[in-house]
Enzyme design. Structure first.
Site, PDB file in Angstrom:
ATOM      1  N   GLY A   1      10.364  -5.735  11.851  1.00 51.56           N
ATOM      2  CA  GLY A   1      11.044  -7.072  12.763  1.00 51.56           C
ATOM      3  C   GLY A   1      12.538  -6.195  12.602  1.00 51.56           C
ATOM      4  O   GLY A   1      12.986  -5.307  12.065  1.00 51.56           O
TER       5      GLY A   1
ATOM      6  N   CYS B   1      14.573  -3.730   4.592  1.00 49.26           N
ATOM      7  CA  CYS B   1      15.419  -4.328   5.429  1.00 49.26           C
ATOM      8  C   CYS B   1      16.206  -3.051   6.243  1.00 49.26           C
ATOM      9  O   CYS B   1      16.404  -2.029   5.439  1.00 49.26           O
ATOM     10  CB  CYS B   1      16.408  -5.245   5.016  1.00 49.26           C
ATOM     11  SG  CYS B   1      17.736  -5.568   6.533  1.00 49.26           S
ATOM     12  N   LEU B   2      15.859  -2.879   7.522  1.00 49.94           N
ATOM     13  CA  LEU B   2      16.656  -1.861   8.125  1.00 49.94           C
ATOM     14  C   LEU B   2      17.966  -1.519   7.964  1.00 49.94           C
ATOM     15  O   LEU B   2      18.446  -0.398   8.092  1.00 49.94           O
ATOM     16  CB  LEU B   2      16.061  -1.407   9.583  1.00 49.94           C
ATOM     17  CG  LEU B   2      14.795  -1.490   9.929  1.00 49.94           C
ATOM     18  CD1 LEU B   2      14.401  -1.373  11.548  1.00 49.94           C
ATOM     19  CD2 LEU B   2      13.962  -0.232   9.301  1.00 49.94           C
TER      20      LEU B   2
ATOM     21  N   HIS C   1      12.748 -13.732   7.486  1.00 48.27           N
ATOM     22  CA  HIS C   1      13.727 -12.789   7.346  1.00 48.27           C
ATOM     23  C   HIS C   1      14.641 -12.560   8.603  1.00 48.27           C
ATOM     24  O   HIS C   1      15.963 -12.399   8.600  1.00 48.27           O
ATOM     25  CB  HIS C   1      12.719 -11.443   7.136  1.00 48.27           C
ATOM     26  CG  HIS C   1      14.082 -10.377   6.515  1.00 48.27           C
ATOM     27  ND1 HIS C   1      14.209  -9.639   5.167  1.00 48.27           N
ATOM     28  CD2 HIS C   1      14.538  -9.514   7.339  1.00 48.27           C
ATOM     29  CE1 HIS C   1      14.900  -8.825   5.386  1.00 48.27           C
ATOM     30  NE2 HIS C   1      15.367  -8.445   6.693  1.00 48.27           N
ATOM     31  N   GLU C   2      13.796 -12.274   9.775  1.00 52.83           N
ATOM     32  CA  GLU C   2      14.667 -12.059  11.120  1.00 52.83           C
ATOM     33  C   GLU C   2      15.508 -13.362  11.270  1.00 52.83           C
ATOM     34  O   GLU C   2      16.630 -13.176  12.108  1.00 52.83           O
ATOM     35  CB  GLU C   2      13.677 -11.613  12.256  1.00 52.83           C
ATOM     36  CG  GLU C   2      12.931 -10.373  12.028  1.00 52.83           C
ATOM     37  CD  GLU C   2      13.770  -9.216  11.471  1.00 52.83           C
ATOM     38  OE1 GLU C   2      14.885  -9.221  11.662  1.00 52.83           O
ATOM     39  OE2 GLU C   2      13.220  -8.431  10.532  1.00 52.83           O
TER      40      GLU C   2
ATOM     41  N   HIS D   1      18.562 -13.439   9.627  1.00 49.56           N
ATOM     42  CA  HIS D   1      19.789 -12.431  10.257  1.00 49.56           C
ATOM     43  C   HIS D   1      20.488 -13.027  11.236  1.00 49.56           C
ATOM     44  O   HIS D   1      21.876 -12.746  11.082  1.00 49.56           O
ATOM     45  CB  HIS D   1      18.903 -11.195  10.636  1.00 49.56           C
ATOM     46  CG  HIS D   1      18.846 -10.130   9.782  1.00 49.56           C
ATOM     47  ND1 HIS D   1      19.851  -9.453   9.109  1.00 49.56           N
ATOM     48  CD2 HIS D   1      17.601  -9.400   9.501  1.00 49.56           C
ATOM     49  CE1 HIS D   1      19.212  -8.353   8.625  1.00 49.56           C
ATOM     50  NE2 HIS D   1      17.946  -8.602   8.612  1.00 49.56           N
TER      51      HIS D   1
HETATM   52 ZN    ZN Z   1      16.619  -7.062   7.774  1.00 52.91          ZN
END
Ligand code: ZN
Length: 174
Positions: A45, A93-94, A138-139, A142
Site C-alpha cells: 500500500g 513501511c516504505l 496503515h494507509e 498515513h
Molecule cells: Zn507506511
C-alpha cells in the site's frame, strides 16, 4: 510516474491530508503515481503523504488478496467506520525501509471510501479482515499523519528507531 518515497523523519509524514473535493486531473495523476510507485517498490500500500502530496488518497495492492496479479485499488477520502477484534502481525513501511515489527490492530475494519474505477469515483463500503484490514488501516493512518511507530511503547520506539538509523548509516557507508 514513479515518484520519490518520502523517508522518515520527512515532516510531510506528520501532516493531516485534506479531503478530495472533486475528481480532477490532479487527483487522477496522483492516483496513477501512487499505483506506479507502490508497484515499483513492491509495497502492499501507499498513501499520498508518502510521495509528498497532502490529499486523502491511498493505493492498496489488492492483488495480494485476490490473486489477480496487477490489481491495485485506489481509495479517495477513506475512513474506518467500524472495527472489531485484535490481530498482531509484522508490519513494514516504505517510509522506513528495512524496519519491521509487530503491530497490534483490529482484525476487522469497515472502511467507507470513494473507489476510483475507470476514471470515476464509486462510493464503497469495504469489510476487510486480516492483512487487507491491516494495510487499509496503515494507509488511512498515513493520511492522518499517524505512523506505525506510534503503536510502539515510547522506550521501544526509541530503541527501534536508533537501530534502524544505525542500519541506514551502515548501508550508506558501503
Ligand atoms: Zn507506511
Amino acid at each position: 510516474m514513479v515518484r520519490k518515497v518520502r523517508i522518515y523523519p520527512d515532516p510531510v509524514l506528520r501532516e493531516v491530508a485534506r479531503p478530495v473535493e472533486e475528481l480532477n486531473e490532479e487527483v487522477l495523476r496522483l492516483a496513477e503515481d501512487l499505483v506506479d510507485t507502490m508497484f515499483a517498490h513492491e509495497g502492499l500500500g501507499l498513501s499520498a503523504n508518502q510521495i509528498g502530496e497532502l490529499l486523502r488518497v491511498i493505493a492498496v495492492y489488492k492483488g495480494e488478496f485476490t490473486g489477480r496479479e496487477d490489481e491495485a485499488q485506489v481509495l479517495v477520502n477513506p475512513e474506518v467506520v467500524y472495527h472489531e477484534g485484535e490481530d498482531v502481525d509484522e508490519e513494514g513501511c516504505l517510509s522506513f525501509p528495512g524496519l519491521y515489527f509487530d503491530v497490534k490492530r483490529p482484525y476487522l475494519a469497515v472502511v467507507k471510501a470513494l473507489e476510483l474505477r475507470d476514471g470515476k469515483l464509486v462510493p464503497v463500503e469495504i469489510t476487510a479482515t486480516g492483512l487487507y484490514a491491516r494495510v487499509l488501516q496503515h494507509e488511512i493512518d498515513h493520511i492522518n499523519g499517524v505512523l506505525y511507530i506510534d503503536y510502539l511503547e515510547p522506550k521501544e520506539r526509541i530503541k527501534k528507531l536508533r537501530e534502524w538509523k544505525e542500519e541506514q548509516r551502515k548501508k550508506l557507508s558501503v
